[in-house]
Design a protein around this motif. Structure first.
Motif, short mmCIF file in Angstrom:
data_model
loop_
_atom_site.label_atom_id
_atom_site.label_comp_id
_atom_site.label_asym_id
_atom_site.label_seq_id
_atom_site.Cartn_x
_atom_site.Cartn_y
_atom_site.Cartn_z
N ASN A 73 52.60 70.76 6.59
CA ASN A 73 53.59 69.76 6.95
C ASN A 73 53.11 69.09 8.23
OD1 ASN A 73 54.32 71.44 9.17
ND2 ASN A 73 55.77 72.55 7.85
N GLU A 74 53.90 68.20 8.81
CA GLU A 74 53.42 67.45 9.97
C GLU A 74 53.04 68.37 11.12
OE1 GLU A 74 54.64 63.54 12.68
OE2 GLU A 74 56.08 64.41 11.27
N GLN A 75 53.84 69.40 11.38
CA GLN A 75 53.56 70.30 12.51
C GLN A 75 52.33 71.15 12.25
OE1 GLN A 75 56.83 72.86 13.55
NE2 GLN A 75 55.71 73.87 15.20
N THR A 76 52.24 71.76 11.06
CA THR A 76 51.09 72.62 10.79
C THR A 76 49.81 71.80 10.61
OG1 THR A 76 51.66 72.63 8.42
CG2 THR A 76 52.48 74.46 9.78
N ALA A 77 49.95 70.54 10.15
CA ALA A 77 48.77 69.68 10.03
C ALA A 77 48.18 69.41 11.41
CB ALA A 77 49.14 68.37 9.35
N TYR A 78 49.02 69.15 12.39
CA TYR A 78 48.53 68.93 13.76
C TYR A 78 47.82 70.17 14.27
CZ TYR A 78 48.44 68.16 18.79
OH TYR A 78 48.02 68.03 20.09
N THR A 79 48.40 71.35 14.03
CA THR A 79 47.80 72.60 14.51
C THR A 79 46.43 72.83 13.90
OG1 THR A 79 49.98 73.59 14.85
CG2 THR A 79 48.12 75.10 14.64
N ILE A 80 46.31 72.62 12.57
CA ILE A 80 45.03 72.87 11.91
C ILE A 80 43.99 71.84 12.31
CG2 ILE A 80 45.36 71.57 9.76
CD1 ILE A 80 44.18 73.90 8.25
N ALA A 81 44.45 70.60 12.60
CA ALA A 81 43.51 69.58 13.06
C ALA A 81 42.92 69.97 14.41
CB ALA A 81 44.21 68.22 13.16
N ARG A 82 43.75 70.38 15.34
CA ARG A 82 43.26 70.76 16.66
C ARG A 82 42.37 71.99 16.59
NH1 ARG A 82 42.48 67.18 20.05
NH2 ARG A 82 43.23 68.18 21.96
N GLU A 83 42.72 72.92 15.72
CA GLU A 83 41.90 74.12 15.55
C GLU A 83 40.51 73.76 15.03
OE1 GLU A 83 41.66 77.43 12.11
OE2 GLU A 83 43.65 77.25 13.03
N GLY A 84 40.47 72.93 13.97
CA GLY A 84 39.18 72.53 13.42
C GLY A 84 38.37 71.68 14.39
N GLN A 85 39.04 70.80 15.12
CA GLN A 85 38.34 69.98 16.12
C GLN A 85 37.66 70.85 17.17
OE1 GLN A 85 41.44 67.49 17.63
NE2 GLN A 85 41.23 65.93 16.04
N GLU A 86 38.37 71.89 17.62
CA GLU A 86 37.80 72.76 18.64
C GLU A 86 36.57 73.49 18.12
OE1 GLU A 86 36.95 74.85 22.11
OE2 GLU A 86 37.98 72.95 21.72
N LEU A 87 36.60 73.92 16.87
CA LEU A 87 35.42 74.56 16.29
C LEU A 87 34.23 73.61 16.30
CD1 LEU A 87 36.89 76.48 13.22
CD2 LEU A 87 35.91 77.50 15.29
N MET A 88 34.45 72.36 15.86
CA MET A 88 33.35 71.40 15.81
C MET A 88 32.87 71.03 17.21
SD MET A 88 33.17 71.50 12.66
CE MET A 88 34.31 72.12 11.42
N SER A 89 33.79 70.94 18.16
CA SER A 89 33.39 70.64 19.54
C SER A 89 32.58 71.79 20.13
CB SER A 89 34.63 70.35 20.40
OG SER A 89 35.23 69.13 20.01
N ARG A 90 32.92 73.00 19.76
CA ARG A 90 32.12 74.15 20.24
C ARG A 90 30.70 74.09 19.68
NH1 ARG A 90 35.22 79.71 19.34
NH2 ARG A 90 33.36 80.47 20.46
N ILE A 91 30.57 73.66 18.43
CA ILE A 91 29.23 73.48 17.86
C ILE A 91 28.47 72.41 18.64
CG2 ILE A 91 27.96 72.66 15.82
CD1 ILE A 91 30.15 74.03 14.13
N GLU A 92 29.15 71.30 18.92
CA GLU A 92 28.52 70.21 19.66
C GLU A 92 28.07 70.65 21.05
OE1 GLU A 92 29.57 65.62 19.73
OE2 GLU A 92 30.96 66.76 20.98
N ARG A 93 28.82 71.55 21.67
CA ARG A 93 28.52 71.99 23.03
C ARG A 93 27.53 73.13 23.11
NH1 ARG A 93 34.43 71.40 23.68
NH2 ARG A 93 34.60 73.65 23.38
N LEU A 94 27.08 73.67 21.98
CA LEU A 94 26.12 74.78 22.04
C LEU A 94 24.88 74.37 22.83
CD1 LEU A 94 26.29 76.21 18.40
CD2 LEU A 94 27.03 77.37 20.48
#
Length: 255
Positions: A73-94
């Motif tokens: 739903n709108e709330q859980t979609a925001y949470t999963i987006a931020r979670e996935g973004q952080e994973l990808m940003s961690r890859i970028e920052r390696l």
């Protein structure tokens, strides 16, 4: 069975491989947790100079778990987006140079992982793209932000709005891939590219990567926040639920 993330340290090369019995790799919640734990190990590692992300089977990565997407739903979609973004940003920052070795279809979250890598190499038979708008949502793990940053808004619109999986040569032309190699030479070619990187000065590579990653107009954190809000807003309309159901039922969506 969830996609397993396997980490192997091979001298100066760290290898991150996705593995699933049926060869279709997806980023379920369990797999995202495994990826986070793998990144913990990579961030603590001082020896690797190159990290290669790869997989075997029918896909490089098919992206998010569509059954999870259907339940948001709108709330859980925001949470999963931020979670996935952080994973990808961690890859970028390696610290090491990162390579996405794309041997087959690479969609959605798989492409977003690849865009977070420094270099993207594809086999001639691979396909790559961001198909999220075809199911009524947007790329929510950095896809809209990184395509615009890397290729400019005009090319980013072509990639994101088309929602296509581009053949290797077309993906190369758009910039999604840096190089395409024949299928039967792909693994050897990726190893040769890694060897070229290992022949460079480690400090020079690290400093160059750091400077290049920081040379970006705009505030990426603010842009990622805006992307997550937009991703969540899609779920307020009910269209992603219809889009995912249509995808799973192999029918045209009724918008």
């Amino acid at each position: 069975m969830a996609t397993e993330i396997i980490l192997q340290f091979d001298g100066p090369i760290a290898r991150v491989r996705m593995s699933t019995e049926n060869g279709v790799h997806v980023f379920s919640q369990e797999t995202r947790q495994q990826l986070a734990a793998t990144l913990d190990q990579l961030e603590a590692d001082d020896n690797s100079q190159v990290v290669i992300f790869s997989s075997h089977g029918r896909t490089f990565c098919a992206g998010a778990d569509v059954y999870e997407l259907r339940s948001l739903n709108e709330q859980t979609a925001y949470t999963i987006a931020r979670e996935g973004q952080e994973l990808m940003s961690r890859i970028e920052r390696l610290r090491p140079v990162t390579i996405a070795a794309i041997h087959a279809a690479c969609a959605g979250g798989g492409s977003e992982l690849s865009l977070a890598c420094d270099l993207r190499f594809g086999a001639a038979g691979c396909r790559m793209g961001l198909p999220e708008t075809s199911i009524g949502v947007i790329p929510g793990w950095g896809g809209t932000v990184r395509t615009a940053r890397l290729f400019g808004p005009s090319v980013a619109k072509r990639i994101v709005l088309a929602a296509e999986l581009w053949p290797a040569e077309a993906a190369l032309g758009l910039g999604l891939l840096h190089e395409v190699f024949p299928d039967d030479e792909f693994q050897t070619a990726v190893e040769q590219e890694a060897a070229r990187l290992l022949a460079r000065g480690p400090v020079g590579l690290e400093m160059a990567k750091r400077l290049l990653n920081s040379f970006v107009p705009g505030d990426i954190d603010e842009q990622l926040e805006q992307e997550a809000v937009a991703f969540a807003a899609c779920y307020a309309t009910g269209q992603p639920q219809e889009g995912v159901n249509a995808f799973l039922e192999k029918r045209a969506a009724k918008w």
